[in-house]
Design a protein around this motif. Structure first.
Motif, PDB file in Angstrom:
ATOM      1  N   GLN A 124       0.814  -1.216   0.000  1.00 18.81           N
ATOM      2  CA  GLN A 124       0.000   0.000   0.000  1.00 18.81           C
ATOM      3  C   GLN A 124       0.851   1.271   0.000  1.00 18.81           C
ATOM      4  O   GLN A 124       0.498   2.264  -0.633  1.00 18.81           O
ATOM      5  CB  GLN A 124      -0.932   0.004   1.215  1.00 18.81           C
ATOM      6  CG  GLN A 124      -2.123  -0.918   1.090  1.00 18.81           C
ATOM      7  CD  GLN A 124      -3.160  -0.430   0.087  1.00 18.81           C
ATOM      8  OE1 GLN A 124      -3.534   0.727   0.089  1.00 18.81           O
ATOM      9  NE2 GLN A 124      -3.614  -1.326  -0.786  1.00 18.81           N
ATOM     10  N   THR A 175      -1.970   3.233  14.162  1.00 19.95           N
ATOM     11  CA  THR A 175      -3.307   3.682  13.764  1.00 19.95           C
ATOM     12  C   THR A 175      -3.410   3.856  12.255  1.00 19.95           C
ATOM     13  O   THR A 175      -4.404   3.450  11.632  1.00 19.95           O
ATOM     14  CB  THR A 175      -3.663   5.009  14.469  1.00 19.95           C
ATOM     15  OG1 THR A 175      -3.547   4.826  15.892  1.00 19.95           O
ATOM     16  CG2 THR A 175      -5.091   5.411  14.134  1.00 19.95           C
ATOM     17  N   LYS A 176      -2.389   4.455  11.652  1.00 17.94           N
ATOM     18  CA  LYS A 176      -2.389   4.622  10.196  1.00 17.94           C
ATOM     19  C   LYS A 176      -2.313   3.266   9.499  1.00 17.94           C
ATOM     20  O   LYS A 176      -2.862   3.079   8.421  1.00 17.94           O
ATOM     21  CB  LYS A 176      -1.209   5.495   9.763  1.00 17.94           C
ATOM     22  CG  LYS A 176      -1.311   6.951  10.205  1.00 17.94           C
ATOM     23  CD  LYS A 176      -0.094   7.738   9.724  1.00 17.94           C
ATOM     24  CE  LYS A 176      -0.181   9.202  10.172  1.00 17.94           C
ATOM     25  NZ  LYS A 176       1.019   9.966   9.754  1.00 17.94           N
ATOM     26  N   TYR A 236      -3.710   0.492  10.335  1.00 20.01           N
ATOM     27  CA  TYR A 236      -4.996  -0.206  10.279  1.00 20.01           C
ATOM     28  C   TYR A 236      -5.722   0.070   8.965  1.00 20.01           C
ATOM     29  O   TYR A 236      -6.280  -0.837   8.337  1.00 20.01           O
ATOM     30  CB  TYR A 236      -5.883   0.202  11.462  1.00 20.01           C
ATOM     31  CG  TYR A 236      -5.265   0.010  12.818  1.00 20.01           C
ATOM     32  CD1 TYR A 236      -4.304  -0.975  13.045  1.00 20.01           C
ATOM     33  CD2 TYR A 236      -5.627   0.825  13.895  1.00 20.01           C
ATOM     34  CE1 TYR A 236      -3.722  -1.149  14.298  1.00 20.01           C
ATOM     35  CE2 TYR A 236      -5.063   0.653  15.150  1.00 20.01           C
ATOM     36  CZ  TYR A 236      -4.104  -0.317  15.346  1.00 20.01           C
ATOM     37  OH  TYR A 236      -3.541  -0.482  16.584  1.00 20.01           O
ATOM     38  N   ASP A 237      -5.717   1.341   8.551  1.00 19.87           N
ATOM     39  CA  ASP A 237      -6.392   1.711   7.298  1.00 19.87           C
ATOM     40  C   ASP A 237      -5.705   1.078   6.093  1.00 19.87           C
ATOM     41  O   ASP A 237      -6.372   0.644   5.142  1.00 19.87           O
ATOM     42  CB  ASP A 237      -6.425   3.231   7.134  1.00 19.87           C
ATOM     43  CG  ASP A 237      -7.352   3.912   8.131  1.00 19.87           C
ATOM     44  OD1 ASP A 237      -8.275   3.235   8.623  1.00 19.87           O
ATOM     45  OD2 ASP A 237      -7.145   5.101   8.424  1.00 19.87           O
ATOM     46  N   LEU A 238      -4.377   1.029   6.129  1.00 25.05           N
ATOM     47  CA  LEU A 238      -3.627   0.446   5.014  1.00 25.05           C
ATOM     48  C   LEU A 238      -3.884  -1.056   4.909  1.00 25.05           C
ATOM     49  O   LEU A 238      -4.057  -1.597   3.815  1.00 25.05           O
ATOM     50  CB  LEU A 238      -2.128   0.711   5.193  1.00 25.05           C
ATOM     51  CG  LEU A 238      -1.690   2.178   5.138  1.00 25.05           C
ATOM     52  CD1 LEU A 238      -0.207   2.296   5.493  1.00 25.05           C
ATOM     53  CD2 LEU A 238      -1.948   2.768   3.756  1.00 25.05           C
ATOM     54  N   SER A 251      -6.536  -2.667   5.966  1.00 24.30           N
ATOM     55  CA  SER A 251      -7.908  -2.849   5.502  1.00 24.30           C
ATOM     56  C   SER A 251      -8.014  -2.613   3.996  1.00 24.30           C
ATOM     57  O   SER A 251      -8.709  -3.362   3.292  1.00 24.30           O
ATOM     58  CB  SER A 251      -8.855  -1.899   6.246  1.00 24.30           C
ATOM     59  OG  SER A 251     -10.185  -2.084   5.821  1.00 24.30           O
ATOM     60  N   ALA A 252      -7.306  -1.596   3.510  1.00 19.26           N
ATOM     61  CA  ALA A 252      -7.352  -1.277   2.075  1.00 19.26           C
ATOM     62  C   ALA A 252      -6.771  -2.405   1.230  1.00 19.26           C
ATOM     63  O   ALA A 252      -7.335  -2.782   0.193  1.00 19.26           O
ATOM     64  CB  ALA A 252      -6.593   0.025   1.810  1.00 19.26           C
ATOM     65  N   LYS A 293      -9.064  -5.387   1.205  1.00 16.82           N
ATOM     66  CA  LYS A 293     -10.188  -5.160   0.308  1.00 16.82           C
ATOM     67  C   LYS A 293      -9.788  -5.436  -1.135  1.00 16.82           C
ATOM     68  O   LYS A 293     -10.560  -6.006  -1.915  1.00 16.82           O
ATOM     69  CB  LYS A 293     -10.701  -3.728   0.442  1.00 16.82           C
ATOM     70  CG  LYS A 293     -11.977  -3.465  -0.346  1.00 16.82           C
ATOM     71  CD  LYS A 293     -12.544  -2.083  -0.051  1.00 16.82           C
ATOM     72  CE  LYS A 293     -13.858  -1.862  -0.797  1.00 16.82           C
ATOM     73  NZ  LYS A 293     -14.437  -0.538  -0.504  1.00 16.82           N
ATOM     74  N   GLY A 338     -12.889  -5.081   3.219  1.00 19.05           N
ATOM     75  CA  GLY A 338     -11.963  -4.578   4.219  1.00 19.05           C
ATOM     76  C   GLY A 338     -12.308  -5.132   5.599  1.00 19.05           C
ATOM     77  O   GLY A 338     -13.100  -6.059   5.741  1.00 19.05           O
ATOM     78  N   ASP A 361     -12.741  -3.986  10.005  1.00 16.72           N
ATOM     79  CA  ASP A 361     -12.842  -2.964  11.033  1.00 16.72           C
ATOM     80  C   ASP A 361     -11.498  -2.786  11.738  1.00 16.72           C
ATOM     81  O   ASP A 361     -10.808  -3.761  12.038  1.00 16.72           O
ATOM     82  CB  ASP A 361     -13.915  -3.381  12.043  1.00 16.72           C
ATOM     83  CG  ASP A 361     -14.195  -2.297  13.068  1.00 16.72           C
ATOM     84  OD1 ASP A 361     -13.543  -2.306  14.122  1.00 16.72           O
ATOM     85  OD2 ASP A 361     -15.049  -1.430  12.791  1.00 16.72           O
ATOM     86  N   ALA A 362     -11.157  -1.528  12.009  1.00 19.41           N
ATOM     87  CA  ALA A 362      -9.860  -1.213  12.634  1.00 19.41           C
ATOM     88  C   ALA A 362      -9.686  -1.913  13.972  1.00 19.41           C
ATOM     89  O   ALA A 362      -8.575  -2.320  14.341  1.00 19.41           O
ATOM     90  CB  ALA A 362      -9.716   0.295  12.797  1.00 19.41           C
TER      91      ALA A 362
END
Length: 343
Positions: free
Chosen positions: A54, A263-264, A266-268, A270-271, A274, A280, A282-283
Motif C-alpha cells: 500500500q 493507527t495509520k 490499520y487503514d492500510l 484494511s485497504a 479489500k 476490508g 474494522d480497525a
C-alpha cells in the motif's frame, strides 16, 4: 606513421565508447518489461506485506520499469505450490505448508521473517470445554491440512497427552477456511478452532467463543514461532538478487511503519485486504490481530525444525526418512544480513 598511430588511437577510443554505451544499455534494460509476481495470503497476519504494498515500498524499491503483479491466496498450501511451480517469484506464507513443499521441490527458500505468533485456540462457549484435555471427543477446526495452525494444534495436544483421531477416543480435526469456521462456530457445527487472529477475537466479541489458549501460549516456543515468512524462488534469487534485497527492505519498512504508526497502519491493512478479497476489515479487529503477534524479521530455525518433525509424524512429508529432513538450505538470511548492514 604518426597519422596511422593517431587513427588507430581514435578507433580504439571509439570502440571503447561504443562498448561502454552498450554495457550501460544492457544494465539499464535488465528490468525493462519485467513483471515480479508477488504472492500473499488474505490474512491480517501478513500486515507488513500489506503495508509495504500500500505504501509503495515494493514499487519504489524495484523501480518504475518493473511491474508488480500481486496474487492473493486463501491458504499456504496453494501459495507454496505456486512458488514451487514458478507461478510467483516472492511472497509471504506460513512455515508449515512451505516446509512440506520445500522438501519435495527444494527450489525456493526463506529470506526473512515477518511476524511470529498470532493464532489462538478458541472453544465454542456452550461446548463444555474448560481446558485442552476437554477436547477429547470434540471437533476442532484448522484452516488447511499441513498448515502452521495444525502443527501448533498437534504440538499442543502432545503436551497434554492427547491424540488426533477420527472417533471420540481423541481429538477430531476438520479443515475449514477461517470465515467458514466463524459460521461453523455460530451454527454449533464445530466445538473449537486453532485459528489466526483476528478471527478468534471476533468470535469472543460475538459471544460465541472463548479463548482456551492465548496466542502467547501456543506452541512451539509459547507464541514466539514463525507464522509469516518472506520466501523467494531460487530462479528469482539467481536472476534478480538485487530485487530480492529490495523486497526484504520493503518488508522491514512495513514492519517499522506498523510499529511507529499503528493507527495509520490499520487503514492500510484494511485497504489491501479489500483489494485482495473484496472486503476490508474494522480497525478494532485489525488492532486485535496486531496486538496478538510479534512483528520481527528474525527466523527461529529450531522452531521450524520442530514443525517439520510434526509434519513428518503426521504423514505430510512422504518419501523421506526422518533423518533426511534436510532444511539446511531452506533458510537463507544472507540477503537480510546484507540489507541490515547497508542501512
Amino acid at each position: 606513421m604518426k597519422k596511422l598511430a593517431g587513427l588507430l588511437s581514435l578507433l580504439l577510443m571509439f570502440t571503447l565508447v561504443i562498448s561502454a554505451c552498450g554495457t550501460k544499455s544492457n544494465s539499464a534494460s535488465s528490468t525493462e518489461n519485467l513483471t515480479v509476481k508477488v504472492g500473499i495470503l488474505k490474512n491480517v497476519t501478513h500486515a507488513p506485506g500489506f503495508v509495504a504494498l500500500q505504501n509503495g515500498y515494493f514499487q519504489n524499491g524495484f523501480g518504475k520499469n518493473v511491474k508488480i503483479e500481486v496474487t492473493g491466496f486463501d491458504n499456504g498450501s496453494d501459495f507454496s505450490t505456486a512458488m514451487a511451480t514458478n507461478q510467483i517469484d516472492i511472497g509471504f506464507v506460513g512455515p508449515g505448508p512451505a516446509i512440506n513443499q520445500y522438501l519435495k521441490s527444494k527450489n525456493f527458500r526463506v529470506i526473512s521473517g515477518s511476524n511470529n505468533g498470532g493464532a489462538v485456540l478458541i472453544a465454542r462457549k456452550d461446548a463444555g470445554i474448560k481446558s485442552v484435555k476437554d477436547l477429547v471427543g470434540k471437533t476442532v477446526a484448522i484452516p488447511t491440512k499441513g498448515s502452521t495452525n495444525e502443527i501448533s494444534l498437534r504440538l499442543l495436544l502432545q503436551q497434554e497427552g492427547l491424540k488426533v483421531s477420527t472417533d471420540t477416543s481423541g481429538v477430531q480435526m476438520i479443515t475449514r477456511a477461517p470465515a467458514d469456521t466463524l459460521v461453523a462456530i455460530r451454527q454449533k457445527e464445530v466445538d473449537a478452532t486453532l485459528i489466526p487472529e483476528p478471527w478468534g477475537t471476533q468470535m469472543v466479541e460475538e459471544g460465541i467463543g472463548q479463548v482456551l489458549v492465548d496466542w502467547d501460549k501456543i506452541p512451539p516456543n509459547n507464541g514466539d514461532y514463525p507464522l509469516t515468512l518472506l520466501l523467494a524462488s531460487d530462479d528469482f534469487l539467481k536472476n534478480h538478487r538485487d530485487l530480492a534485497k529490495k523486497a526484504i527492505k520493503a518488508n522491514l519498512d512495513g514492519i517499522n511503519f506498523i510499529k511507529e504508526n499503528p493507527t495509520k497502519a490499520y487503514d492500510l491493512v484494511s485497504a489491501e485486504l479489500k483489494e485482495l478479497s473484496g472486503k476490508g476489515m474494522d480497525a478494532k479487529l485489525i488492532k486485535a490481530a496486531l496486538d496478538h503477534l510479534k512483528l520481527t524479521d528474525e527466523v527461529n530455525a529450531d522452531a521450524i525444525k520442530a514443525m517439520a518433525k510434526v509434519s513428518f509424524d503426521a504423514g505430510y512429508i512422504k518419501g523421506l526418512k526422518e533423518d533426511e529432513l534436510d532444511l539446511s538450505k531452506f533458510i537463507d538470511l544472507s540477503l537480510l544480513n546484507e540489507v541490515k548492514k547497508e542501512k
